[in-house]
Write a protein that holds these residues in place. Structure first.
Motif, mmCIF file in Angstrom:
data_model
loop_
_atom_site.group_PDB
_atom_site.id
_atom_site.type_symbol
_atom_site.label_atom_id
_atom_site.label_comp_id
_atom_site.label_asym_id
_atom_site.label_seq_id
_atom_site.Cartn_x
_atom_site.Cartn_y
_atom_site.Cartn_z
ATOM 1 N N GLY A 143 21.511 45.088 36.808
ATOM 2 C CA GLY A 143 20.268 44.807 36.718
ATOM 3 C C GLY A 143 19.563 46.258 37.867
ATOM 4 N N LEU A 144 20.977 47.128 37.704
ATOM 5 C CA LEU A 144 20.171 47.883 38.567
ATOM 6 C C LEU A 144 20.113 49.320 37.620
ATOM 7 C CD1 LEU A 144 22.595 46.926 40.531
ATOM 8 C CD2 LEU A 144 22.432 48.559 42.001
ATOM 9 N N LEU A 145 19.313 50.171 38.040
ATOM 10 C CA LEU A 145 18.636 51.337 36.970
ATOM 11 C C LEU A 145 20.120 51.951 37.052
ATOM 12 C CD1 LEU A 145 17.059 53.379 35.993
ATOM 13 C CD2 LEU A 145 15.879 54.283 38.103
ATOM 14 N N ALA A 146 20.627 51.656 35.973
ATOM 15 C CA ALA A 146 22.473 53.135 36.187
ATOM 16 C C ALA A 146 22.142 54.833 35.439
ATOM 17 C CB ALA A 146 22.923 52.413 34.371
ATOM 18 N N GLY A 154 18.947 44.663 52.353
ATOM 19 C CA GLY A 154 17.076 43.957 52.127
ATOM 20 C C GLY A 154 16.988 44.166 51.077
ATOM 21 N N LEU A 155 17.351 44.433 50.002
ATOM 22 C CA LEU A 155 16.443 45.020 48.218
ATOM 23 C C LEU A 155 17.452 44.175 47.412
ATOM 24 C CD1 LEU A 155 16.548 48.756 48.638
ATOM 25 C CD2 LEU A 155 14.585 46.876 49.239
ATOM 26 N N GLU A 156 16.873 44.352 46.101
ATOM 27 C CA GLU A 156 16.785 43.236 45.174
ATOM 28 C C GLU A 156 17.154 44.196 44.193
ATOM 29 O OE1 GLU A 156 17.328 40.230 45.306
ATOM 30 O OE2 GLU A 156 17.221 40.041 46.666
ATOM 31 N N SER A 157 17.914 43.981 43.211
ATOM 32 C CA SER A 157 18.588 45.215 42.225
ATOM 33 C C SER A 157 17.947 45.649 41.695
ATOM 34 C CB SER A 157 19.226 44.361 40.911
ATOM 35 O OG SER A 157 21.002 42.916 41.563
ATOM 36 N N ILE A 195 30.966 43.218 45.103
ATOM 37 C CA ILE A 195 30.005 45.168 46.003
ATOM 38 C C ILE A 195 28.093 45.275 45.523
ATOM 39 C CG2 ILE A 195 30.458 46.496 43.672
ATOM 40 C CD1 ILE A 195 31.635 48.173 45.943
ATOM 41 N N VAL A 196 28.398 44.284 44.633
ATOM 42 C CA VAL A 196 26.650 44.475 44.492
ATOM 43 C C VAL A 196 25.634 43.556 45.849
ATOM 44 C CG1 VAL A 196 24.845 43.858 43.350
ATOM 45 C CG2 VAL A 196 26.614 45.163 41.768
ATOM 46 N N ASP A 197 27.374 42.518 45.470
ATOM 47 C CA ASP A 197 26.276 41.491 46.525
ATOM 48 C C ASP A 197 26.351 42.111 47.836
ATOM 49 O OD1 ASP A 197 25.655 39.116 44.905
ATOM 50 O OD2 ASP A 197 27.655 38.799 44.978
ATOM 51 N N GLY A 246 36.990 48.148 49.967
ATOM 52 C CA GLY A 246 37.864 48.291 50.890
ATOM 53 C C GLY A 246 36.719 47.138 51.948
ATOM 54 N N GLN A 247 35.766 47.359 52.346
ATOM 55 C CA GLN A 247 35.406 46.615 53.126
ATOM 56 C C GLN A 247 34.783 45.560 51.906
ATOM 57 O OE1 GLN A 247 32.173 50.194 54.121
ATOM 58 N NE2 GLN A 247 32.260 49.759 55.900
ATOM 59 N N VAL A 248 34.385 45.430 51.197
ATOM 60 C CA VAL A 248 34.235 44.732 50.190
ATOM 61 C C VAL A 248 35.182 43.119 50.230
ATOM 62 C CG1 VAL A 248 33.414 43.686 47.847
ATOM 63 C CG2 VAL A 248 32.443 45.973 49.215
ATOM 64 N N ALA A 249 36.636 44.262 50.125
ATOM 65 C CA ALA A 249 37.252 43.028 50.210
ATOM 66 C C ALA A 249 37.548 42.256 50.510
ATOM 67 C CB ALA A 249 39.061 44.110 49.678
#
Length: 266
Positions: free
Chosen positions: A229-232, A205-208, A196-198, A82-85
């Protein structure tokens, strides 16, 4: 994968994006291993952000719910679809009015973030997990969508897990809208999509590559990690079972029975 390889893979992770329903808790019950995981993450100087697709509750409600379970977090440690939307609408449709198909919790969240809502003269529609859904609302939103207004969905989940099974989620609502109007959402912003990743990157403040996406659902949680590119990391404490992996094109890098299974490797 060997134990040492698992440990090395987790070594560079600075933040765990943690799903909630079916991963950390189920309904009002904390799942086995969850508290041990939180303690270990904090003890090793890492961070957790709870990342949920459930747009039927506001961020403040999750803070309060977790506090009632003995987990103290700040509002910035919760990120909801909801926040992302709301952020997406404010950026993509500045000054535009929104017809919201959502409950009062989502309404409060979006208005607090500056989204202008309108029942009768909207410029676009936002569809959430509306736990107060009725037929009049469905008719109204279908009229607007059929008329060609842009429409955004908070997330794609078909069902929401509960302690007694599953209840229909936004995916079922979107299927109704598509059947009536012939249109799919112009944009879905929750897991597994890039918006949501953005927001997660901006929040931390981190990268994927410095983050892990941990969850119980292949087509949202695990696909988020795989696609961005996040660890799944899959936990088998919720929707996905071990046998589901055999027929899935979406494959996690690491699999544990529950969050506690990661503790020895952190």
């Amino acid at each position: 994968m060997k134990n040492e390889d698992i440990r090395k893979r987790l070594q560079g992770i600075e933040c765990f994006a943690l799903d909630m329903d079916g991963t950390f808790y189920l309904g009002g019950r904390i799942l086995e291993g969850s508290m041990a995981f939180i303690r270990k993450v904090k003890a090793t100087g890492r961070r957790v952000i709870f990342l949920t697709n459930n747009s039927s509750k506001g961020s403040w409600q999750y803070v309060n719910k977790l506090a009632g379970m003995g987990v103290t977090i700040g509002k910035n440690e919760i990120l909801t679809s909801g926040q992302v939307a709301a952020e997406y609408v404010l950026k993509t449709y500045p000054g535009k009015r929104v017809f919201l198909l959502g409950n009062e919790n989502l309404r409060k969240e979006m208005e607090a973030m500056g989204v202008v809502l309108s029942e009768d003269a909207p410029d676009l529609c936002v569809i959430g997990f509306d736990t107060t859904l009725d037929y009049d609302k469905m008719c109204k939103v279908c009229d607007y969508v059929r008329a060609g207004l842009p429409f955004v969905a908070t997330h794609p989940d078909f069902n929401c897990p509960t302690e007694t099974g599953f209840i229909p989620d936004i995916g079922a609502i979107l299927a109704f809208i598509e059947a009536s109007t012939g249109r799919k959402p112009d944009r879905i912003v929750g897991k597994p999509y890039e918006e949501i990743v953005d927001c997660l990157k901006a929040r931390t403040g981190l990268e994927s590559g410095q983050m892990a996406m941990v969850g119980d659902r292949l087509y949202t949680d695990i696909r988020t990690g795989v696609d961005h590119g996040l660890l799944a990391v899959l936990v088998l404490s919720g929707e996905t079972k071990a046998e589901d992996l055999e027929r899935s094109e979406i494959q996690p890098e690491l699999v544990f029975e529950n969050l506690g299974g990661m503790v020895p490797y952190l």
